[in-house]
Scaffold this active site. Structure first.
Site, short mmCIF file in Angstrom:
data_model
loop_
_atom_site.label_atom_id
_atom_site.label_comp_id
_atom_site.label_asym_id
_atom_site.label_seq_id
_atom_site.Cartn_x
_atom_site.Cartn_y
_atom_site.Cartn_z
N ILE A 8 -4.91 1.24 9.13
CA ILE A 8 -4.19 1.90 9.05
C ILE A 8 -4.15 2.80 7.67
O ILE A 8 -4.14 1.72 6.50
CB ILE A 8 -2.75 2.07 8.99
CG1 ILE A 8 -2.85 1.11 10.43
CG2 ILE A 8 -2.06 3.26 8.80
CD1 ILE A 8 -2.85 2.16 12.07
N SER A 55 -5.21 5.38 4.31
CA SER A 55 -4.59 6.73 3.40
C SER A 55 -3.62 7.70 4.37
O SER A 55 -2.64 8.26 3.84
CB SER A 55 -5.47 7.12 2.33
OG SER A 55 -6.68 8.10 3.06
N ARG A 107 -6.23 -0.06 -0.28
CA ARG A 107 -6.08 1.07 0.98
C ARG A 107 -6.72 0.08 2.36
O ARG A 107 -7.47 -0.79 2.26
CB ARG A 107 -7.22 2.27 1.38
CG ARG A 107 -6.72 2.92 0.86
CD ARG A 107 -7.30 3.74 -0.55
NE ARG A 107 -8.35 4.35 -0.75
CZ ARG A 107 -8.99 4.66 -1.97
NH1 ARG A 107 -8.66 4.47 -2.94
NH2 ARG A 107 -10.22 5.86 -1.75
N THR A 136 0.91 -1.53 -0.10
CA THR A 136 0.22 0.36 -0.16
C THR A 136 1.00 1.56 -0.12
O THR A 136 0.42 2.40 -0.56
CB THR A 136 -0.77 0.12 1.67
OG1 THR A 136 -1.92 -1.23 0.81
CG2 THR A 136 -1.37 1.10 1.43
N LYS A 159 -16.48 9.52 0.02
CA LYS A 159 -15.22 10.77 -0.76
C LYS A 159 -15.32 10.88 -2.69
O LYS A 159 -15.35 9.70 -3.10
CB LYS A 159 -14.17 10.34 0.07
CG LYS A 159 -13.85 10.71 1.48
CD LYS A 159 -12.68 10.63 2.02
CE LYS A 159 -12.44 10.75 3.39
NZ LYS A 159 -11.57 10.67 3.33
N CYS A 196 8.12 8.12 -21.26
CA CYS A 196 8.50 6.84 -21.88
C CYS A 196 8.94 5.69 -21.59
O CYS A 196 8.76 4.72 -22.81
CB CYS A 196 9.84 7.63 -23.26
SG CYS A 196 11.43 7.05 -22.13
N CYS A 209 13.27 11.33 -19.52
CA CYS A 209 12.32 12.00 -19.46
C CYS A 209 12.98 12.63 -18.34
O CYS A 209 12.45 13.93 -17.21
CB CYS A 209 11.26 10.88 -19.33
SG CYS A 209 10.98 10.51 -20.71
N HIS A 261 -1.28 15.18 5.31
CA HIS A 261 -2.39 15.61 4.92
C HIS A 261 -1.46 16.34 6.99
O HIS A 261 -0.82 16.46 7.65
CB HIS A 261 -3.21 14.49 6.17
CG HIS A 261 -3.69 13.73 4.89
ND1 HIS A 261 -4.84 14.33 4.05
CD2 HIS A 261 -2.94 12.01 4.01
CE1 HIS A 261 -4.66 13.63 2.84
NE2 HIS A 261 -3.59 12.22 3.12
#
Lengths: 480, 419
Positions: A354, A356, A330, A59, A269, A458, A423, A68
């Site tokens: 636990i 996001s 998640r 995850t 959400k 690419c 790239c 956050h």
């Protein structure tokens, strides 16, 4: 410094007479954070075991990469507290160890009256979560702040503290510091059975037996399974919730200035648009409850749905090239909050559910878990932690100088002036450094997460074969 | 940060066929210092790893052609610097570079962008499924096989049945990979007739038309692809390798970062018949303009662009401006995209969105017909469609946009095939 990837955990099948003091199962962002926190006690022998061949391979590698503020958590919950503390801890740690973070701020954009009406409640909730910097802004200000927004935005909640972060470097920094502080990191270890023996946990694994006095379950999607192995039962079930995401080209980066969050409503959400620290733009995630803990594939419907939503939020975005699509799972449970529980008599802590916010909260979760262990097993003596030697991680972020931009670095070693992945502008020096680092990559994907090589638009058309040569060790590491 | 600052007369970005030809054309005519920047370690561009023949007369292969063009450019006096990347712009005609010898800031009197094209990878094509190893483009495959001798896999599916799909097939055969199928979403393959016969009969590879890749399967390594056939039927093909071929896009990053306007059809820099972009002194040439044409065509453009750059440098070039050139459906795009009155153009390259049987291309401006051209064969999507350029002399500089449409045997009758 020990990292093992194969062979039996106990050489010659003999178990060491002294068990590990603590074994942490799961080397995702939470497990590595816990191992790092415990490693601040140098007298402890610690094992960090991981079923995959690399750290952060579940995850933790596939999320929305946001640091956050915790403004929208459920007030009073454990998650709310740990996210708030974790944000502070990880911000400071990132600054010290070179994890790229950009505080771009978030706007929760209201697209209809229902969403607009939800904003005052969210503002109030932010206050309850101890976050006072948020405010509601008008449609005009929203448009001025995000000129490429699609038509129809009615206003927004401005959350200036929300940041974007590199999730790969975070996990890697924790793991690196843990290993350098003496933690044994054992990869490719799948725990098959857990029993008790002489007051210790005996773990039967795919690489043989391992004993530990105290056990920490940070197994992410499989935390419920491990609970049942250890306890015979569990108090939660992990239902993998798939999130599909689309990564747009760096040339789209100028289209968006903030993290554009959806306003959560009764319908759940929604989908966000956010810049990444690598200079791309992320669109997603979907939210699909599944049964299969390995279902990390994307689907045509999922991607179509994202594009439809993205077109509304930021119409010009969907005209840009797509660099990557991925899906993460998640570890959702039937409960609203984190499931962190210490089974004192069993010398066992479960760190489950636990979701996001786990990346943000990781350091606070680790401190919390260390506190639970200290209380449950005074014999381990978790008083007086020492500060570990600082780590300086290679910078993957566009907001900070990358090696190809640094004349000083190239002057000391021309390998930093030799761009291999065009790239992403990854140099030969960075690839070499990753391959000989404390926690080296097990695969090209692991190398990508450490350097960004092969991760660009690419996807290997130009550099794929050359990067593979270096990864397979056939490149020459001498100066050019 | 210290950057070495210096100046050159012309800076060419990209040492593929177009960039090298442009540099050669400039250096041969004594245009001062002509420098070519190449980010790869070896100059020559994509032909370096195209081992098939067809790069000139007498069966010249890609690597032979690449070596010859590099030699010719060097022989003309142009400087070719490899392992040096143009990372961005510091001014309208100033580029920042990174190389093993450090950072530089190079100002030129003219800049030629010859940054080429690449194939869209699986992700850009939004092919769903897992993200296993074993998913390639032709470019990566050819480099793995021809430049590095790497092992690739054992069973492969090739997505795309254009000529480049056949090139992938040949690279896979060289790597001893069994090719299970060539698939194309088009109603028919677009290989040459000989290639198609060689694929089907010579190598026993079925060509599945009207087929899309619905999903990639496998964890760690690819285990198969799920194909959706024209009738909606899904089948799973076991394989450990899949090669996404064709679907070329211009590598336009440097152009966009420099504020060069793109053509909405080609997604490459918009240029006029003299290869001039919207930024004065910045030219663009080769497959960054039209993804993708053969090396010889790109080189021909490079030579013509050299003349245009010389005209710009000595002030003898045509005045800027001129009407835009537009296409109407089913045509998708045309390059160059702007007419310069009085400047003859070698030819235009077009693409159609659907198969056309012996179409007639009609060029008009403000209702006046400038040119009408019969195409004596089928025109297919993703295949070159060429239009002569001599009519540009008739363009009215002050007139409206020039339009290219598809006519029937008589103008106005639509010539689209029903297939």
């Amino acid at each position: 410094m020990t990292v093992t990837t194969k062979g039996p955990l106990s050489p010659k099948g003999q178990l060491s007479p002294r068990p590990y003091d603590v074994a942490v199962v799961g080397a995702g962002v939470v497990g590595t954070a816990i191992a790092r926190e415990l490693a601040r006690h140098p007298h402890l022998r610690i094992a960090l075991v991981e079923a995959s061949g690399d750290v952060g391979d579940g995850t933790s590698k596939a999320n929305t990469a946001i640091l956050h503020t915790g403004f929208d958590a459920v007030p009073g919950s454990l998650e709310s507290r740990l996210v708030r503390e974790g944000q502070r801890l990880l911000s400071a740690y990132a600054a010290e160890s070179g994890i790229p973070v950009e505080t771009v701020g978030a706007l929760l954009v209201a697209w209809d009256d229902e969403q607009l009406d939800a904003l005052p409640g969210l503002l109030e909730k932010a206050g309850h979560n101890g976050y006072d910097a948020a405010r509601i802004i008008s449609a005009d200000e929203t448009r001025a702040r995000e000129p490429h927004l699609g038509p129809g935005a009615l206003g927004a909640l401005d959350v200036p503290g929300e940041s974007i972060i590199c999730p790969w470097t975070t996990t890697l920094a924790y793991a690196t510091q843990a290993v350098r502080s003496g933690v044994d990191l054992h990869l490719n270890v799948r725990v098959e059975k857990v029993s008790s023996e002489d007051g210790a946990h005996l773990l039967d694994t795919s690489r043989g037996a391992l004993r530990a006095r105290f056990l920490v379950n940070a197994a992410g999607l499989n935390a419920d399974v491990l609970d049942r192995l250890v306890l015979g039962s569990g108090d939660f079930t992990v239902t993998p919730r798939r999130g599909q995401l689309i990564v747009f080209d760096k040339l789209a980066r100028d289209l968006v200035r903030h993290i554009l969050l959806p306003v959560p409503t009764a319908l759940g959400k929604g989908v966000l648009v956010a810049p990444t620290v690598y200079g791309n733009v992320l669109l997603g995630p979907t939210a699909e409850d599944l049964d299969d803990k390995t279902a990390t594939g994307t689907t045509a419907d999922g991607l179509d749905g994202l594009l439809t939503k993205g077109r509304r939020i930021l119409p010009a975005l969907v005209d840009e090239e797509v660099t990557a699509v991925y899906a993460g799972l998640r570890a959702a449970t039937e409960h609203d909050d984190y499931r962190i529980r210490c089974h004192e008599g069993r010398r066992y802590v479960t760190v489950g559910g636990i979701r996001s916010t786990g990346l943000t909260a990781s350091m606070a979760i680790a401190a919390h878990v260390a506190g639970l262990i200290a209380e449950a097993d005074p014999g381990l003596d978790l008083k007086d932690p020492v500060e570990p030697l600082p780590v300086h991680m290679p910078n993957l972020g566009e907001a900070f100088p990358r090696p190809y931009q640094r004349a000083d670095l190239i002057a000391t070693d021309p390998a930093y002036g030799t761009i291999v992945c065009h790239c992403e502008r990854v140099t030969r020096g960075e690839i070499r450094d990753a391959l000989i680092s404390t926690v080296p990559p097990a695969s090209l994907e692991g190398l990508r997460r450490r350097t960004r090589a092969r991760g660009g638009r690419c996807q290997g058309f130009y550099c794929g074969a050359a990067v593979r040569v270096l990864h397979e060790g056939r490149g020459e590491w001498g100066p050019e | 940060m210290t950057r070495r600052q210096r100046g050159v007369d012309v800076l060419v970005v990209g040492a593929g066929p177009a960039g090298l030809a442009a540099a050669r054309g400039l250096a041969e005519h004594g245009v001062g210092v002509v420098e070519v920047l190449e980010r790869e370690v070896v100059a020559g561009g994509v032909p370096r790893h195209c081992h098939h023949r067809g790069f000139g007369r007498w069966g010249v292969t890609g690597p032979q052609y690449a070596a010859r063009t590099v030699e010719a450019a060097l022989g003309s006096g142009a400087r070719v610097r490899t392992g040096v990347t143009a990372t961005g712009w510091a001014g309208p005609l100033t580029l920042d570079t990174t190389g093993p010898h450090g950072l530089e800031r190079i100002t030129a009197r003219a800049v030629v962008l010859a940054t080429g094209a690449r194939e869209r990878p699986r992700s850009a094509r939004l092919v769903p499924g897992t993200r296993p190893a074993g998913v390639l483009t032709t470019g990566e495959l050819q480099q793995a096989v021809h430049l590095h001798g790497q092992r690739v896999g054992t069973r492969a599916v090739v997505v795309g049945a254009e000529p480049v799909g056949y090139a992938a097939l040949s690279a896979l055969r060289r790597a001893r990979v069994t090719v299970v199928a060539l698939t194309t979403d088009q109603p028919r393959h677009q290989l040459g007739r000989a290639s198609a016969v060689a694929a089907r009969i010579g190598h026993g590879v079925p060509v599945l038309t009207g087929t899309t890749v619905a999903e990639l399967l496998g964890r760690g390594r690819l285990s198969g692809v799920r194909l959706r056939h024209r009738d909606g039927r899904l089948t799973t093909v076991d394989c450990d390798t899949v090669v996404f071929t064709g679907d070329f896009v211009p590598d336009h990053e440097l152009a966009r970062r420099g504020g060069v306007a793109l053509d909405p059809g080609t997604r490459g820099p918009a240029v006029d018949g003299a290869f001039r972009t919207g930024v004065e002194g910045v030219f663009a040439v080769g497959n960054v303009l039209h993804a993708v044409e053969p090396a010889l065509w790109a080189a021909r453009e490079g030579a013509l662009a050299a003349d245009a750059v010389r005209g710009f440098l000595d002030g003898s070039g045509p005045a800027p401006g001129g009407p835009a050139i537009e296409v109407a459906a089913p045509l998708r795009w045309v390059a160059p995209n702007r007419a310069v009155p009085g400047v003859p153009v070698d030819g235009f390259v077009l693409r159609t969105a659907q198969a056309l049987t012996r179409p007639v291309l009609v060029v008009t401006q403000d209702g006046h017909r400038l040119h009408r051209q019969y195409v004596p064969r089928r025109a297919l999507p993703n295949r070159t469609l060429r239009l002569a350029g001599h009519w540009t002399g008739k363009v009215d500089a002050a007139g409206g946009p020039v339009r290219i449409t598809v006519g029937g045997l008589r103008d106005g009758i639509f010539g689209a095939a029903t297939e």
